[in-house]
Design a protein around this motif. Sequence first.
Motif, PDB file in Angstrom:
ATOM      1  N   MET A   1       0.990  -1.162  -0.005  1.00  0.00           N
ATOM      2  CA  MET A   1       0.066   0.147   0.175  1.00  0.00           C
ATOM      3  C   MET A   1       0.891   1.284  -0.035  1.00  0.00           C
ATOM      4  SD  MET A   1      -2.839   1.196   3.028  1.00  0.00           S
ATOM      5  CE  MET A   1      -2.710  -0.382   3.496  1.00  0.00           C
ATOM      6  N   ARG A   2       0.603   2.180  -0.696  1.00  0.00           N
ATOM      7  CA  ARG A   2       1.337   3.270  -0.886  1.00  0.00           C
ATOM      8  C   ARG A   2       1.019   4.211   0.037  1.00  0.00           C
ATOM      9  NH1 ARG A   2       2.029   5.644  -6.895  1.00  0.00           N
ATOM     10  NH2 ARG A   2       1.932   7.614  -5.627  1.00  0.00           N
ATOM     11  N   ALA A   3       1.958   4.920   0.727  1.00  0.00           N
ATOM     12  CA  ALA A   3       1.875   5.786   1.870  1.00  0.00           C
ATOM     13  C   ALA A   3       0.924   7.076   1.518  1.00  0.00           C
ATOM     14  CB  ALA A   3       2.890   6.519   2.391  1.00  0.00           C
ATOM     15  N   ASP A   4       0.763   7.587   0.176  1.00  0.00           N
ATOM     16  CA  ASP A   4       0.020   8.585   0.011  1.00  0.00           C
ATOM     17  C   ASP A   4      -1.367   7.925   0.091  1.00  0.00           C
ATOM     18  OD1 ASP A   4       0.571   7.319  -2.294  1.00  0.00           O
ATOM     19  OD2 ASP A   4       0.143   8.764  -3.698  1.00  0.00           O
ATOM     20  N   ASP A   5      -1.642   6.917  -0.484  1.00  0.00           N
ATOM     21  CA  ASP A   5      -3.250   6.548  -0.411  1.00  0.00           C
ATOM     22  C   ASP A   5      -3.545   6.057   1.251  1.00  0.00           C
ATOM     23  OD1 ASP A   5      -3.456   6.324  -3.032  1.00  0.00           O
ATOM     24  OD2 ASP A   5      -2.942   4.340  -3.308  1.00  0.00           O
ATOM     25  N   GLN A  56     -10.079  13.067  -3.103  1.00  0.00           N
ATOM     26  CA  GLN A  56     -11.142  11.986  -3.490  1.00  0.00           C
ATOM     27  C   GLN A  56     -10.869  10.707  -4.026  1.00  0.00           C
ATOM     28  OE1 GLN A  56     -13.854  12.750  -1.899  1.00  0.00           O
ATOM     29  NE2 GLN A  56     -12.663  14.810  -1.201  1.00  0.00           N
ATOM     30  N   ARG A  57      -9.450  10.585  -4.513  1.00  0.00           N
ATOM     31  CA  ARG A  57      -9.151   9.357  -5.395  1.00  0.00           C
ATOM     32  C   ARG A  57      -7.827   8.838  -4.856  1.00  0.00           C
ATOM     33  NH1 ARG A  57     -12.607   7.797  -9.092  1.00  0.00           N
ATOM     34  NH2 ARG A  57     -14.328   9.289  -9.874  1.00  0.00           N
ATOM     35  N   TYR A  58      -7.750   7.404  -4.886  1.00  0.00           N
ATOM     36  CA  TYR A  58      -6.284   6.925  -4.762  1.00  0.00           C
ATOM     37  C   TYR A  58      -5.470   7.071  -5.895  1.00  0.00           C
ATOM     38  CZ  TYR A  58      -8.330   4.674  -0.555  1.00  0.00           C
ATOM     39  OH  TYR A  58      -8.989   4.607   0.725  1.00  0.00           O
ATOM     40  N   SER A  59      -4.209   6.709  -5.753  1.00  0.00           N
ATOM     41  CA  SER A  59      -3.271   6.728  -6.664  1.00  0.00           C
ATOM     42  C   SER A  59      -3.528   6.049  -8.175  1.00  0.00           C
ATOM     43  CB  SER A  59      -1.678   6.509  -6.185  1.00  0.00           C
ATOM     44  OG  SER A  59      -1.853   5.108  -5.760  1.00  0.00           O
ATOM     45  N   ASP A  60      -4.539   4.819  -7.771  1.00  0.00           N
ATOM     46  CA  ASP A  60      -4.665   4.001  -9.129  1.00  0.00           C
ATOM     47  C   ASP A  60      -5.999   4.512  -9.442  1.00  0.00           C
ATOM     48  OD1 ASP A  60      -6.693   3.239  -7.267  1.00  0.00           O
ATOM     49  OD2 ASP A  60      -5.856   1.192  -7.324  1.00  0.00           O
ATOM     50  N   GLY A  61      -6.500   5.443  -9.255  1.00  0.00           N
ATOM     51  CA  GLY A  61      -7.811   6.438  -9.799  1.00  0.00           C
ATOM     52  C   GLY A  61      -9.199   5.915  -9.109  1.00  0.00           C
ATOM     53  N   ARG A  62      -8.894   4.764  -8.104  1.00  0.00           N
ATOM     54  CA  ARG A  62     -10.175   4.063  -7.508  1.00  0.00           C
ATOM     55  C   ARG A  62     -10.954   5.645  -6.358  1.00  0.00           C
ATOM     56  NH1 ARG A  62      -9.567   0.708  -3.926  1.00  0.00           N
ATOM     57  NH2 ARG A  62      -7.492   1.253  -3.750  1.00  0.00           N
ATOM     58  N   ARG A  63     -12.251   5.461  -6.215  1.00  0.00           N
ATOM     59  CA  ARG A  63     -12.635   6.557  -5.648  1.00  0.00           C
ATOM     60  C   ARG A  63     -12.228   6.198  -4.155  1.00  0.00           C
ATOM     61  NH1 ARG A  63     -17.300   5.388  -8.816  1.00  0.00           N
ATOM     62  NH2 ARG A  63     -17.972   3.994  -7.433  1.00  0.00           N
ATOM     63  N   ILE A  64     -12.113   7.005  -2.917  1.00  0.00           N
ATOM     64  CA  ILE A  64     -11.700   6.519  -1.726  1.00  0.00           C
ATOM     65  C   ILE A  64     -13.246   6.453  -1.066  1.00  0.00           C
ATOM     66  CG2 ILE A  64     -10.962   7.721   0.370  1.00  0.00           C
ATOM     67  CD1 ILE A  64      -9.097   9.168  -1.347  1.00  0.00           C
ATOM     68  N   LYS A  65     -14.450   7.387  -1.455  1.00  0.00           N
ATOM     69  CA  LYS A  65     -15.513   7.131  -0.713  1.00  0.00           C
ATOM     70  C   LYS A  65     -16.747   7.168  -1.708  1.00  0.00           C
ATOM     71  CE  LYS A  65     -17.011  10.618   1.618  1.00  0.00           C
ATOM     72  NZ  LYS A  65     -17.378  11.619   2.928  1.00  0.00           N
ATOM     73  N   SER A  66     -17.774   6.152  -1.453  1.00  0.00           N
ATOM     74  CA  SER A  66     -18.982   5.951  -2.428  1.00  0.00           C
ATOM     75  C   SER A  66     -20.037   6.426  -1.569  1.00  0.00           C
ATOM     76  CB  SER A  66     -19.114   4.891  -2.909  1.00  0.00           C
ATOM     77  OG  SER A  66     -18.334   4.418  -4.110  1.00  0.00           O
ATOM     78  N   ARG A  67     -21.349   7.110  -1.915  1.00  0.00           N
ATOM     79  CA  ARG A  67     -22.410   7.385  -1.118  1.00  0.00           C
ATOM     80  C   ARG A  67     -23.693   7.171  -2.070  1.00  0.00           C
ATOM     81  NH1 ARG A  67     -22.524  12.881   1.340  1.00  0.00           N
ATOM     82  NH2 ARG A  67     -24.547  12.734   0.910  1.00  0.00           N
ATOM     83  N   ALA A  68     -24.768   6.463  -1.517  1.00  0.00           N
ATOM     84  CA  ALA A  68     -25.944   6.274  -1.985  1.00  0.00           C
ATOM     85  C   ALA A  68     -27.098   6.779  -1.220  1.00  0.00           C
ATOM     86  CB  ALA A  68     -26.206   4.573  -2.156  1.00  0.00           C
ATOM     87  N   PRO A  84      -7.042  -2.548  -2.598  1.00  0.00           N
ATOM     88  CA  PRO A  84      -8.340  -3.381  -3.004  1.00  0.00           C
ATOM     89  C   PRO A  84      -8.321  -4.795  -2.740  1.00  0.00           C
ATOM     90  CG  PRO A  84      -6.823  -2.567  -4.982  1.00  0.00           C
ATOM     91  CD  PRO A  84      -6.233  -2.013  -3.676  1.00  0.00           C
ATOM     92  N   ASP A  85      -7.181  -5.589  -2.435  1.00  0.00           N
ATOM     93  CA  ASP A  85      -7.271  -7.019  -1.925  1.00  0.00           C
ATOM     94  C   ASP A  85      -7.916  -7.100  -0.628  1.00  0.00           C
ATOM     95  OD1 ASP A  85      -6.275  -7.414  -4.570  1.00  0.00           O
ATOM     96  OD2 ASP A  85      -3.921  -7.562  -3.788  1.00  0.00           O
TER      97      ASP A  85
END
Length: 136
Positions: A1-5, A56-68, A84-85
């Motif tokens: 895991m990256r430190a910035d993430d 709002q995004r991790y270094s790989d482009g994934r969202r950090i949080k989702s809402r519904a 993600p694992d």
Amino acid sequence: MRADDALKYALTLFEERTEWAHSTVAVCDDDGHDIGYLDAALCEVEELAMQFGDPQRYSDGRRIKSRAEIQPGFITEHIWHPDPDQEKPRSWHGKLPSDPGVPCPGVYAVATGPTTQTISVRVMWSVLGGAEVTGP
């Protein structure tokens, strides 16, 4: 895991907990402790995280949080793990909110989809006569 993430994940958790503290405890707790100091610390961590791109995004482009939205004004959120694992599907459920003295209008169920970073919501409304109607 990256430190910035990891920093962005910690920031998002800190934001969520600070928001909860303000909405639950107000400005001072029962012992007179001012929780406003959390805001200053949150700003400092946020400034640090902003140095690593979109907060709002991790270094790989994934969202950090989702809402519904479960129903108008009733929101659920999920903070995704930076690795993600480590993210597993989760689910929870509860009663829909209602005014005091008003019967519960139904129940909801929420499930997360880690691969697609989605939150699925199912609402079961109670209807007079015992019938149920399924919402979005």
